[in-house]
Design a protein around this motif. Structure first.
Motif, PDB file in Angstrom:
ATOM      1  N   ILE A  72      27.915  37.075  37.828  1.00  0.00           N
ATOM      2  CA  ILE A  72      26.821  36.835  38.764  1.00  0.00           C
ATOM      3  C   ILE A  72      27.413  36.848  40.168  1.00  0.00           C
ATOM      4  O   ILE A  72      28.378  36.144  40.445  1.00  0.00           O
ATOM      5  CB  ILE A  72      26.162  35.469  38.488  1.00  0.00           C
ATOM      6  CG1 ILE A  72      25.635  35.425  37.051  1.00  0.00           C
ATOM      7  CG2 ILE A  72      25.065  35.176  39.489  1.00  0.00           C
ATOM      8  CD1 ILE A  72      25.239  34.041  36.592  1.00  0.00           C
ATOM      9  N   SER A  73      26.838  37.655  41.056  1.00  0.00           N
ATOM     10  CA  SER A  73      27.357  37.758  42.419  1.00  0.00           C
ATOM     11  C   SER A  73      26.334  37.239  43.410  1.00  0.00           C
ATOM     12  O   SER A  73      25.144  37.490  43.284  1.00  0.00           O
ATOM     13  CB  SER A  73      27.673  39.216  42.763  1.00  0.00           C
ATOM     14  OG  SER A  73      28.710  39.685  41.953  1.00  0.00           O
ATOM     15  N   LYS A  74      26.833  36.533  44.443  1.00  0.00           N
ATOM     16  CA  LYS A  74      25.991  36.058  45.547  1.00  0.00           C
ATOM     17  C   LYS A  74      26.680  36.445  46.834  1.00  0.00           C
ATOM     18  O   LYS A  74      27.875  36.236  46.996  1.00  0.00           O
ATOM     19  CB  LYS A  74      25.854  34.536  45.513  1.00  0.00           C
ATOM     20  CG  LYS A  74      25.150  33.988  44.316  1.00  0.00           C
ATOM     21  CD  LYS A  74      25.117  32.472  44.416  1.00  0.00           C
ATOM     22  CE  LYS A  74      24.627  31.868  43.122  1.00  0.00           C
ATOM     23  NZ  LYS A  74      24.723  30.418  43.125  1.00  0.00           N
ATOM     24  N   LYS A  75      25.911  37.006  47.794  1.00  0.00           N
ATOM     25  CA  LYS A  75      26.460  37.349  49.105  1.00  0.00           C
ATOM     26  C   LYS A  75      25.853  36.423  50.145  1.00  0.00           C
ATOM     27  O   LYS A  75      24.653  36.291  50.247  1.00  0.00           O
ATOM     28  CB  LYS A  75      26.114  38.799  49.472  1.00  0.00           C
ATOM     29  CG  LYS A  75      27.147  39.780  49.078  1.00  0.00           C
ATOM     30  CD  LYS A  75      26.863  41.122  49.700  1.00  0.00           C
ATOM     31  CE  LYS A  75      28.022  42.043  49.417  1.00  0.00           C
ATOM     32  NZ  LYS A  75      27.841  43.345  49.986  1.00  0.00           N
ATOM     33  N   GLU A  76      26.737  35.778  50.893  1.00  0.00           N
ATOM     34  CA  GLU A  76      26.272  34.898  51.961  1.00  0.00           C
ATOM     35  C   GLU A  76      27.180  35.093  53.161  1.00  0.00           C
ATOM     36  O   GLU A  76      28.370  34.808  53.089  1.00  0.00           O
ATOM     37  CB  GLU A  76      26.347  33.428  51.522  1.00  0.00           C
ATOM     38  CG  GLU A  76      25.513  33.107  50.314  1.00  0.00           C
ATOM     39  CD  GLU A  76      25.831  31.716  49.777  1.00  0.00           C
ATOM     40  OE1 GLU A  76      26.626  30.978  50.401  1.00  0.00           O
ATOM     41  OE2 GLU A  76      25.299  31.383  48.734  1.00  0.00           O
ATOM     42  N   SER A  77      26.696  35.580  54.215  1.00  0.00           N
ATOM     43  CA  SER A  77      27.387  35.774  55.485  1.00  0.00           C
ATOM     44  C   SER A  77      28.852  36.199  55.326  1.00  0.00           C
ATOM     45  O   SER A  77      29.758  35.508  55.766  1.00  0.00           O
ATOM     46  CB  SER A  77      27.298  34.509  56.352  1.00  0.00           C
ATOM     47  OG  SER A  77      27.982  33.452  55.715  1.00  0.00           O
ATOM     48  N   GLY A  78      29.082  37.325  54.666  1.00  0.00           N
ATOM     49  CA  GLY A  78      30.414  37.889  54.531  1.00  0.00           C
ATOM     50  C   GLY A  78      31.257  37.282  53.421  1.00  0.00           C
ATOM     51  O   GLY A  78      32.375  37.700  53.190  1.00  0.00           O
ATOM     52  N   VAL A  79      30.720  36.281  52.722  1.00  0.00           N
ATOM     53  CA  VAL A  79      31.448  35.660  51.616  1.00  0.00           C
ATOM     54  C   VAL A  79      30.740  36.038  50.315  1.00  0.00           C
ATOM     55  O   VAL A  79      29.533  35.864  50.186  1.00  0.00           O
ATOM     56  CB  VAL A  79      31.488  34.119  51.745  1.00  0.00           C
ATOM     57  CG1 VAL A  79      32.175  33.483  50.554  1.00  0.00           C
ATOM     58  CG2 VAL A  79      32.171  33.726  53.029  1.00  0.00           C
ATOM     59  N   VAL A  80      31.513  36.566  49.351  1.00  0.00           N
ATOM     60  CA  VAL A  80      30.948  36.918  48.052  1.00  0.00           C
ATOM     61  C   VAL A  80      31.483  35.924  47.040  1.00  0.00           C
ATOM     62  O   VAL A  80      32.691  35.747  46.899  1.00  0.00           O
ATOM     63  CB  VAL A  80      31.350  38.358  47.638  1.00  0.00           C
ATOM     64  CG1 VAL A  80      30.822  38.691  46.269  1.00  0.00           C
ATOM     65  CG2 VAL A  80      30.875  39.350  48.674  1.00  0.00           C
ATOM     66  N   THR A  81      30.552  35.253  46.345  1.00  0.00           N
ATOM     67  CA  THR A  81      30.931  34.301  45.304  1.00  0.00           C
ATOM     68  C   THR A  81      30.507  34.888  43.972  1.00  0.00           C
ATOM     69  O   THR A  81      29.344  35.247  43.799  1.00  0.00           O
ATOM     70  CB  THR A  81      30.244  32.944  45.520  1.00  0.00           C
ATOM     71  OG1 THR A  81      30.548  32.481  46.836  1.00  0.00           O
ATOM     72  CG2 THR A  81      30.701  31.933  44.500  1.00  0.00           C
ATOM     73  N   GLU A  82      31.466  34.972  43.036  1.00  0.00           N
ATOM     74  CA  GLU A  82      31.165  35.502  41.705  1.00  0.00           C
ATOM     75  C   GLU A  82      31.461  34.424  40.673  1.00  0.00           C
ATOM     76  O   GLU A  82      32.487  33.759  40.728  1.00  0.00           O
ATOM     77  CB  GLU A  82      32.021  36.735  41.400  1.00  0.00           C
ATOM     78  CG  GLU A  82      31.722  37.913  42.295  1.00  0.00           C
ATOM     79  CD  GLU A  82      32.610  39.108  41.995  1.00  0.00           C
ATOM     80  OE1 GLU A  82      33.615  38.949  41.290  1.00  0.00           O
ATOM     81  OE2 GLU A  82      32.278  40.199  42.477  1.00  0.00           O
ATOM     82  N   THR A  83      30.540  34.262  39.725  1.00  0.00           N
ATOM     83  CA  THR A  83      30.734  33.322  38.628  1.00  0.00           C
ATOM     84  C   THR A  83      30.610  34.100  37.325  1.00  0.00           C
ATOM     85  O   THR A  83      29.591  34.750  37.097  1.00  0.00           O
ATOM     86  CB  THR A  83      29.684  32.198  38.665  1.00  0.00           C
ATOM     87  OG1 THR A  83      29.719  31.590  39.959  1.00  0.00           O
ATOM     88  CG2 THR A  83      29.957  31.157  37.603  1.00  0.00           C
ATOM     89  N   THR A  84      31.631  34.048  36.491  1.00  0.00           N
ATOM     90  CA  THR A  84      31.585  34.747  35.208  1.00  0.00           C
ATOM     91  C   THR A  84      30.969  33.842  34.157  1.00  0.00           C
ATOM     92  O   THR A  84      30.828  32.634  34.368  1.00  0.00           O
ATOM     93  CB  THR A  84      32.999  35.175  34.759  1.00  0.00           C
ATOM     94  OG1 THR A  84      33.785  34.016  34.575  1.00  0.00           O
ATOM     95  CG2 THR A  84      33.661  36.087  35.768  1.00  0.00           C
ATOM     96  N   SER A  85      30.631  34.421  33.009  1.00  0.00           N
ATOM     97  CA  SER A  85      29.969  33.645  31.962  1.00  0.00           C
ATOM     98  C   SER A  85      30.886  32.591  31.344  1.00  0.00           C
ATOM     99  O   SER A  85      30.409  31.640  30.749  1.00  0.00           O
ATOM    100  CB  SER A  85      29.454  34.575  30.864  1.00  0.00           C
ATOM    101  OG  SER A  85      30.525  35.256  30.268  1.00  0.00           O
TER     102      SER A  85
END
Length: 194
Positions: free
Chosen positions: A153-166
């Protein structure tokens, strides 16, 4: 049914009959598994092969034996050499050890033809001469790992990408811009516009 074992030399016959088979019954291999392994050797005819074929005929060797195991060979060195010298007077410990190595391969089914090289020892999941196939457990683990990567799962917030795997791992990626060493003193500079 006539159980036979074809070996490559008269020295090997003498070693088996005079030392190794008795050691299976009452000596070094006495308490090894399977419990009846020594009894299976009592009526085996040991023959020097006239052609190149080696190994057991009409019986399965009950277990693998390491005839050059240091715990066996050191205390029995004189007995082994004496058995070999009864057949071939020039035998010494070095030649006996070579015979024992070959005999271990013959009995273990790794040397079936005197004109060919022995096959590799089966260890772990290796099967006779085959390429190791992944086990069901390995296949399941690989499938689970690739599925976990796919369910990111990817989230983009002001130049920061946070990914959380299952499987719960969280990875944060921050965009990096090229900066000058003087930016810390004067602040970032922009090129003048014309």
């Amino acid at each position: 049914m006539n159980k036979r074992l074809f070996v490559s030399s008269p020295v090997q016959v003498a070693l088996l009959k005079n030392v190794l088979i008795p050691e299976m019954a009452t000596g070094f291999w006495k308490d090894h598994r399977p419990a009846d392994h020594a009894a299976q050797w009592t009526d085996v005819e040991i023959i020097v092969s006239q052609d190149s074929k080696l190994g057991p005929v009409d019986f399965n060797v009950p277990r693998l034996y390491n005839f050059v195991n240091p715990d066996f060979i050191k205390p029995n060195e004189q007995l082994l050499v004496a058995a070999a010298q009864a057949v071939k007077s020039t035998s010494n410990f070095r030649s006996v050890k070579k015979e024992l190595i070959e005999l271990s391969r013959i009995v273990g089914g790794r040397l079936t033809d005197a004109n060919e090289n022995p096959t590799k020892a089966n260890r772990g999941n290796n099967k006779n001469g085959s390429v190791q196939e992944p086990t069901a457990k390995t296949k399941t683990a690989v499938k689970k790992a690739t599925t976990a990567v796919k369910k990111t799962i990817s989230k983009k917030e002001s130049g920061v990408v946070t990914e959380t795997t299952s499987n719960g791992a969280t990875v944060r990626r921050v965009a990096v811009t090229k900066a000058s060493p003087f930016d810390a003193l004067t602040g970032p500079q922009t090129a003048p516009e014309n």
